[in-house]
Design a protein around this motif. Structure first.
Motif, PDB file in Angstrom:
ATOM      1  N   GLU A 329       3.435  21.297  65.276  1.00  0.00           N
ATOM      2  CA  GLU A 329       3.467  20.987  63.856  1.00  0.00           C
ATOM      3  C   GLU A 329       4.884  20.851  63.310  1.00  0.00           C
ATOM      4  O   GLU A 329       5.076  20.344  62.197  1.00  0.00           O
ATOM      5  N   VAL A 330       5.869  21.311  64.067  1.00  0.00           N
ATOM      6  CA  VAL A 330       7.259  21.241  63.594  1.00  0.00           C
ATOM      7  C   VAL A 330       8.176  20.708  64.694  1.00  0.00           C
ATOM      8  O   VAL A 330       7.828  20.715  65.877  1.00  0.00           O
ATOM      9  N   ASP A 331       9.339  20.244  64.267  1.00  0.00           N
ATOM     10  CA  ASP A 331      10.429  19.924  65.173  1.00  0.00           C
ATOM     11  C   ASP A 331      11.483  21.019  65.036  1.00  0.00           C
ATOM     12  O   ASP A 331      11.786  21.467  63.915  1.00  0.00           O
ATOM     13  N   LEU A 332      12.030  21.456  66.173  1.00  0.00           N
ATOM     14  CA  LEU A 332      13.127  22.421  66.160  1.00  0.00           C
ATOM     15  C   LEU A 332      14.417  21.669  66.409  1.00  0.00           C
ATOM     16  O   LEU A 332      14.569  20.976  67.423  1.00  0.00           O
ATOM     17  N   LEU A 333      15.355  21.791  65.476  1.00  0.00           N
ATOM     18  CA  LEU A 333      16.629  21.093  65.569  1.00  0.00           C
ATOM     19  C   LEU A 333      17.759  22.087  65.756  1.00  0.00           C
ATOM     20  O   LEU A 333      17.747  23.183  65.193  1.00  0.00           O
ATOM     21  N   SER A 334      18.736  21.689  66.545  1.00  0.00           N
ATOM     22  CA  SER A 334      19.964  22.455  66.715  1.00  0.00           C
ATOM     23  C   SER A 334      21.080  21.650  66.056  1.00  0.00           C
ATOM     24  O   SER A 334      21.310  20.486  66.411  1.00  0.00           O
ATOM     25  N   ILE A 335      21.767  22.257  65.064  1.00  0.00           N
ATOM     26  CA  ILE A 335      22.737  21.539  64.234  1.00  0.00           C
ATOM     27  C   ILE A 335      24.123  22.145  64.410  1.00  0.00           C
ATOM     28  O   ILE A 335      24.321  23.344  64.179  1.00  0.00           O
ATOM     29  N   VAL A 336      25.091  21.331  64.820  1.00  0.00           N
ATOM     30  CA  VAL A 336      26.479  21.778  64.962  1.00  0.00           C
ATOM     31  C   VAL A 336      27.186  21.618  63.625  1.00  0.00           C
ATOM     32  O   VAL A 336      27.129  20.549  63.004  1.00  0.00           O
ATOM     33  N   VAL A 337      27.845  22.695  63.157  1.00  0.00           N
ATOM     34  CA  VAL A 337      28.594  22.678  61.901  1.00  0.00           C
ATOM     35  C   VAL A 337      29.983  23.252  62.160  1.00  0.00           C
ATOM     36  O   VAL A 337      30.115  24.287  62.833  1.00  0.00           O
ATOM     37  N   ASP A 338      31.020  22.599  61.652  1.00  0.00           N
ATOM     38  CA  ASP A 338      32.384  23.106  61.814  1.00  0.00           C
ATOM     39  C   ASP A 338      32.504  24.510  61.240  1.00  0.00           C
ATOM     40  O   ASP A 338      31.962  24.799  60.165  1.00  0.00           O
ATOM     41  N   GLY A 339      33.194  25.380  61.959  1.00  0.00           N
ATOM     42  CA  GLY A 339      33.407  26.746  61.500  1.00  0.00           C
ATOM     43  C   GLY A 339      32.396  27.734  62.030  1.00  0.00           C
ATOM     44  O   GLY A 339      32.539  28.943  61.802  1.00  0.00           O
ATOM     45  N   LEU A 340      31.376  27.239  62.744  1.00  0.00           N
ATOM     46  CA  LEU A 340      30.377  28.132  63.333  1.00  0.00           C
ATOM     47  C   LEU A 340      30.508  28.148  64.844  1.00  0.00           C
ATOM     48  O   LEU A 340      30.645  27.092  65.467  1.00  0.00           O
TER      49      LEU A 340
END
Length: 379
Positions: A329-340
């Motif tokens: 029912e969902v998509d799992l996304l991995s998101i790269v963000v500067d500073g993390l």
């Protein structure tokens, strides 16, 4: 085909046999249960530490925590199987265990259902259910046991033996045996842990219906937060022998007292933040800092469903989708963000437009953001 296999397939569609008619379980006189500053240790090692907790008559309380946190010990103390080192246990306001008084288990009006069901293999199903009806004329005991088996849908199995039953059916026999003496308090130790998920959901819902009918006060020991939220009127969360927080499922989910409690009920993206005059400064933007002091160091916890994505260049800090996994029912996304140091984990509706390699703008949903003062060690 053996008789027990014929009965197992009698529904004709591979589904478990149905439970008995709702409303046919015998009611009890529910009892209130109170722990007052209870502590217990095994050879000097603390298992329960200065715990106070009240359970109202007819209430279903789920005792929740990791293995070894003291849940089962507290239940055994309530049953009288263990005697606490310090503190008091009261049933309906009457002290049943204290410094100078101890009431044996058989006089407490408490039913106990073990994790492994503890059925006697050499006794028939009917004899197993009748076992707790000591002092009752045999004819009456048999009638009561058959009635209890009927409520859990197993009256036709009365002459069989435990080895002929599936795990779910054995669980139902154990429930019938625990309830047939009509205890004022029912204690259940991880009663569904041995069942597969498909069967567990059905047995859990039916068990809850039977408990509601009997109106017994009930404590269910579990390590599964979803189970606790589905079954309990209230939840008592334990850690290392202490009570961390008690309240409704909504209380513990929406207003956890600390990071441990928050993590128990959902996955979290944990970020470091610092309170400034503008709010909490984090790599995903400035967040609300209500009730916090300027300069304070905090842990910001964002549930995966609280990560909100917009098209690149719109509102939010820049990020990039590193991976995308479809899980129904969902998509799992991995998101790269500067500073993390590590990617954010986001949970979005399946079929979303975001794909690996896409640039996005990241914001948060305030209702899924939790903030706690920074501590040197939470665990």
């Amino acid at each position: 085909m053996p008789d027990h296999l014929k009965k197992s397939f009698s529904s004709g569609n591979g589904h478990p046999l149905s439970w008995g008619a709702p409303g046919s379980a015998s009611a009890t006189f529910a009892a209130g249960l109170v722990f007052e500053n209870v502590s217990h240790d095994y050879d000097g090692v603390d298992s329960v530490k200065d715990l106070s907790l009240s359970i109202a008559p007819g209430e279903i309380l789920c005792l929740l925590g990791h293995s070894g946190c003291g849940k089962t010990t507290l239940m055994r103390i309530a049953a009288g199987v263990e005697r606490q080192s310090r503190g008091k246990v009261l049933i309906n306001g009457r002290e049943v265990a204290g410094q100078d008084h101890f009431m044996p288990p058989e006089k407490r009006g408490v039913g106990l259902m073990f994790q492994d069901y503890a059925l006697f293999p050499h006794m028939s199903i009917l004899a197993n259910v009748m076992f707790g009806l000591t002092g009752v004329p045999r004819k009456e005991a048999k009638a009561a046991a058959l009635s209890a088996l009927g409520r859990v849908g197993l009256a036709d199995y009365a002459a069989d033996y435990p080895h002929a039953l599936s795990g779910g059916e054995q669980q139902r026999v154990a429930l019938a045996r625990a309830l047939v003496p009509r205890p004022g308090i029912l204690l259940m130790d991880e009663p569904f842990s041995g069942l597969d998920k498909r069967l567990r959901d059905n047995v859990r819902d039916e068990t809850l219906a039977v408990i509601r009918e009997t109106r017994a006060t009930c404590i269910i020991v579990t390590h599964d937060p979803e189970e606790a939220m589905r079954m309990g009127d209230r939840i008592a969360l334990m850690r290392r022998g202490r009570l961390v927080q008690s309240g409704t499922a909504a209380d513990l989910y929406n207003a956890p007292v600390d990071l441990f409690a928050a993590r128990f009920f959902s996955e979290l993206n944990q970020l470091e933040g610092k309170v400034s005059s503008a709010g909490i400064e984090t790599p995903v933007g400035v967040l609300e800092a209500s009730g916090l002091s300027e300069g304070q160091q905090v842990d910001v916890c964002i549930r995966p469903q609280g990560i909100v994505l917009n098209a690149a260049g719109l509102c939010g800090v820049p990020g990039r989708v590193r991976s995308k996994r479809f899980v129904g029912e969902v998509d799992l996304l991995s998101i790269v963000v500067d500073g993390l140091d590590r990617p954010l984990q986001a949970r979005v509706r399946a079929g979303c437009e975001w794909n690996e390699g896409m640039d996005v703008a990241v914001t948060t949903d305030p209702k899924d953001v939790l903030v706690f003062p920074r501590q040197a060690s939470q665990f």
